[in-house]
Design a protein around this motif. Sequence first.
Motif, mmCIF file in Angstrom:
data_model
loop_
_atom_site.group_PDB
_atom_site.id
_atom_site.type_symbol
_atom_site.label_atom_id
_atom_site.label_comp_id
_atom_site.label_asym_id
_atom_site.label_seq_id
_atom_site.Cartn_x
_atom_site.Cartn_y
_atom_site.Cartn_z
ATOM 1 N N GLY A 138 10.077 0.334 -9.905
ATOM 2 C CA GLY A 138 10.776 -0.345 -8.801
ATOM 3 C C GLY A 138 12.031 -0.378 -8.648
ATOM 4 O O GLY A 138 12.751 -0.964 -7.785
ATOM 5 N N ALA A 139 12.638 0.736 -9.451
ATOM 6 C CA ALA A 139 14.186 0.784 -9.641
ATOM 7 C C ALA A 139 14.643 1.583 -8.304
ATOM 8 O O ALA A 139 15.416 1.447 -7.783
ATOM 9 C CB ALA A 139 14.655 1.726 -10.758
ATOM 10 N N GLU A 140 13.823 2.700 -7.854
ATOM 11 C CA GLU A 140 13.688 3.267 -6.615
ATOM 12 C C GLU A 140 12.675 3.251 -5.499
ATOM 13 O O GLU A 140 11.313 3.222 -6.191
ATOM 14 C CB GLU A 140 13.969 4.620 -6.860
ATOM 15 C CG GLU A 140 15.257 5.239 -7.678
ATOM 16 C CD GLU A 140 16.682 5.116 -6.735
ATOM 17 O OE1 GLU A 140 16.554 5.290 -5.699
ATOM 18 O OE2 GLU A 140 17.622 4.989 -7.688
ATOM 19 N N LEU A 141 12.590 2.981 -4.554
ATOM 20 C CA LEU A 141 11.805 2.501 -3.334
ATOM 21 C C LEU A 141 11.382 3.642 -2.747
ATOM 22 O O LEU A 141 12.300 4.405 -2.209
ATOM 23 C CB LEU A 141 11.763 1.344 -2.460
ATOM 24 C CG LEU A 141 11.904 -0.029 -3.163
ATOM 25 C CD1 LEU A 141 11.990 -1.118 -1.965
ATOM 26 C CD2 LEU A 141 11.062 -0.449 -4.126
ATOM 27 N N VAL A 142 10.133 4.254 -2.788
ATOM 28 C CA VAL A 142 9.951 5.594 -2.368
ATOM 29 C C VAL A 142 8.506 5.384 -1.193
ATOM 30 O O VAL A 142 7.542 4.787 -1.874
ATOM 31 C CB VAL A 142 9.414 6.636 -3.027
ATOM 32 C CG1 VAL A 142 9.198 7.964 -2.340
ATOM 33 C CG2 VAL A 142 10.630 7.001 -4.034
ATOM 34 N N VAL A 143 8.580 5.598 0.106
ATOM 35 C CA VAL A 143 7.616 5.361 0.917
ATOM 36 C C VAL A 143 7.064 6.628 1.558
ATOM 37 O O VAL A 143 7.991 7.529 1.847
ATOM 38 C CB VAL A 143 7.793 4.296 2.137
ATOM 39 C CG1 VAL A 143 8.075 3.206 1.437
ATOM 40 C CG2 VAL A 143 9.083 4.876 2.807
ATOM 41 N N PRO A 144 5.797 6.815 1.741
ATOM 42 C CA PRO A 144 5.413 8.039 2.364
ATOM 43 C C PRO A 144 5.596 8.047 3.985
ATOM 44 O O PRO A 144 5.387 7.253 4.763
ATOM 45 C CB PRO A 144 4.037 8.039 2.171
ATOM 46 C CG PRO A 144 3.518 6.445 2.204
ATOM 47 C CD PRO A 144 4.914 5.828 1.292
ATOM 48 N N ALA A 160 0.725 -1.440 -0.041
ATOM 49 C CA ALA A 160 -0.032 0.049 -0.059
ATOM 50 C C ALA A 160 0.858 1.337 -0.077
ATOM 51 O O ALA A 160 0.547 2.268 -0.776
ATOM 52 C CB ALA A 160 -1.008 -0.192 1.254
ATOM 53 N N GLU A 161 2.029 1.252 0.747
ATOM 54 C CA GLU A 161 2.747 2.478 1.067
ATOM 55 C C GLU A 161 3.446 2.859 -0.465
ATOM 56 O O GLU A 161 3.473 3.914 -0.914
ATOM 57 C CB GLU A 161 3.727 2.295 1.951
ATOM 58 C CG GLU A 161 3.330 2.236 3.408
ATOM 59 C CD GLU A 161 2.479 0.844 3.847
ATOM 60 O OE1 GLU A 161 2.163 0.829 4.999
ATOM 61 O OE2 GLU A 161 2.539 -0.019 3.080
ATOM 62 N N ALA A 216 2.472 6.317 -2.586
ATOM 63 C CA ALA A 216 3.708 7.155 -2.851
ATOM 64 C C ALA A 216 3.750 7.309 -4.350
ATOM 65 O O ALA A 216 3.849 8.510 -5.029
ATOM 66 C CB ALA A 216 5.102 6.544 -2.444
ATOM 67 N N ALA A 217 3.676 6.269 -5.235
ATOM 68 C CA ALA A 217 3.666 6.298 -6.469
ATOM 69 C C ALA A 217 2.431 7.105 -7.268
ATOM 70 O O ALA A 217 2.581 8.078 -8.181
ATOM 71 C CB ALA A 217 3.567 5.026 -7.332
ATOM 72 N N ARG A 218 1.359 7.082 -6.737
ATOM 73 C CA ARG A 218 0.090 7.890 -6.790
ATOM 74 C C ARG A 218 0.383 9.538 -6.800
ATOM 75 O O ARG A 218 0.152 10.354 -7.671
ATOM 76 C CB ARG A 218 -1.104 7.574 -6.348
ATOM 77 C CG ARG A 218 -2.612 8.308 -6.485
ATOM 78 C CD ARG A 218 -3.402 7.628 -5.905
ATOM 79 N NE ARG A 218 -4.782 8.454 -6.117
ATOM 80 C CZ ARG A 218 -5.367 9.546 -5.654
ATOM 81 N NH1 ARG A 218 -4.578 9.986 -4.461
ATOM 82 N NH2 ARG A 218 -6.567 9.962 -5.793
ATOM 83 N N LEU A 219 0.855 9.492 -5.589
ATOM 84 C CA LEU A 219 1.231 11.147 -5.355
ATOM 85 C C LEU A 219 2.204 11.766 -6.200
ATOM 86 O O LEU A 219 2.267 12.857 -6.655
ATOM 87 C CB LEU A 219 1.792 11.132 -3.788
ATOM 88 C CG LEU A 219 0.392 11.073 -2.639
ATOM 89 C CD1 LEU A 219 1.201 11.285 -1.400
ATOM 90 C CD2 LEU A 219 -0.208 12.189 -2.809
#
Length: 351
Positions: free
Chosen positions: A108-114, A85-86, A90-93
């Motif tokens: 998926g090359a970079e993982l970004v979490v809110p 979910a995270e 994050a991708a949507r934002l």
Amino acid sequence: MDFALSDEQEALAEAERAWLTKNDPIAARRPGIDDGPARTTPAGVRHLAESGLIGLLTSDMGGTHVDLAVLVEEHGRAGSPLPVAELAIAARLLEQLDHPAFGATESGAELVVPALASLENPAVHAQIDGGQLRLSGTTAPVTGLIDAHSILFVATTDTGTEAAAVVPVDAVSIRTLDTLDLTRSWSVADVDLTLEEGTWSALQPGTVTFVHDALATFRAMDALGAAARLVDMTVEYAGQRTQFDQPIASFQAIKHHCANMALSVEAARAALWAAAVALDGDDADTRTRAVSAAAAFTGDGASSTAQTALQVHGGIGFTWEHDVHLLIRRIKVDELLDGSVSYHRRRLAAA
């Protein structure tokens, strides 16, 4: 509300369950469970990216929060460490912000979490000074943060402006928490940054509350998945365990326990579907009521289901080798994060 999952959503859930069964997260976690927190794996991230699940909520994929909900339930059921979910939120934002990090995040090359302030004890302070954004304090616990490349800070400033900024993890201090949950990592970020104009973005009013609502919904959905698995495990065990030369499942008290567990899970699932539908809608008041009702009901119900599962399993449920305690631990942490049961009850009463 008349609602049922579509054939496509049922197929999505079945496909994800099949992948999780083949790549059993709990079995993979067992050998190193004493060596440190659970970590995301390259194979798991690759699966999410190649299946389009990280970008599920983006305009190209056209997925809904109900779609994401059925996936999160499966990951909760399996005890997965992947922050599904995270990553999707994050991708949507990032897409909405037209941020340069969006492409690498979706692939998926970079993982970004809110990361946000805690709902009940906010300790992140944001202030705009000219064109600069000042961030300081400590975020609420975030799962998967120790494996992320960047953090998407989402905050409300002292003047009420809502802002977002993508910050590399090496720009902040990450503290991994020692929690009951042995199937996921939980960390907080200690931040003390001044971001120059052009490195942060203003958000539409209401975005911070929306992200909080989405995280609360999916945290409860994760607990639901774990509780649903406990129901299945308990029914199976009750049919195998004998006492007085007959299965304990034939005893009326055990039947009542299993029926109450199943009822709690199904009622919570209905409430969470309503919350997911509200996340896809435009009515903020309806979303507030639906999310807090579902989070409060599921948090309490999943915890009670976990306790009953332990009671029916008896002594074997307390053993380190059995999976019951891993799912109970996960449920108890879910119950406390992104708004406790008491927080959501108070919020619902005030809505």
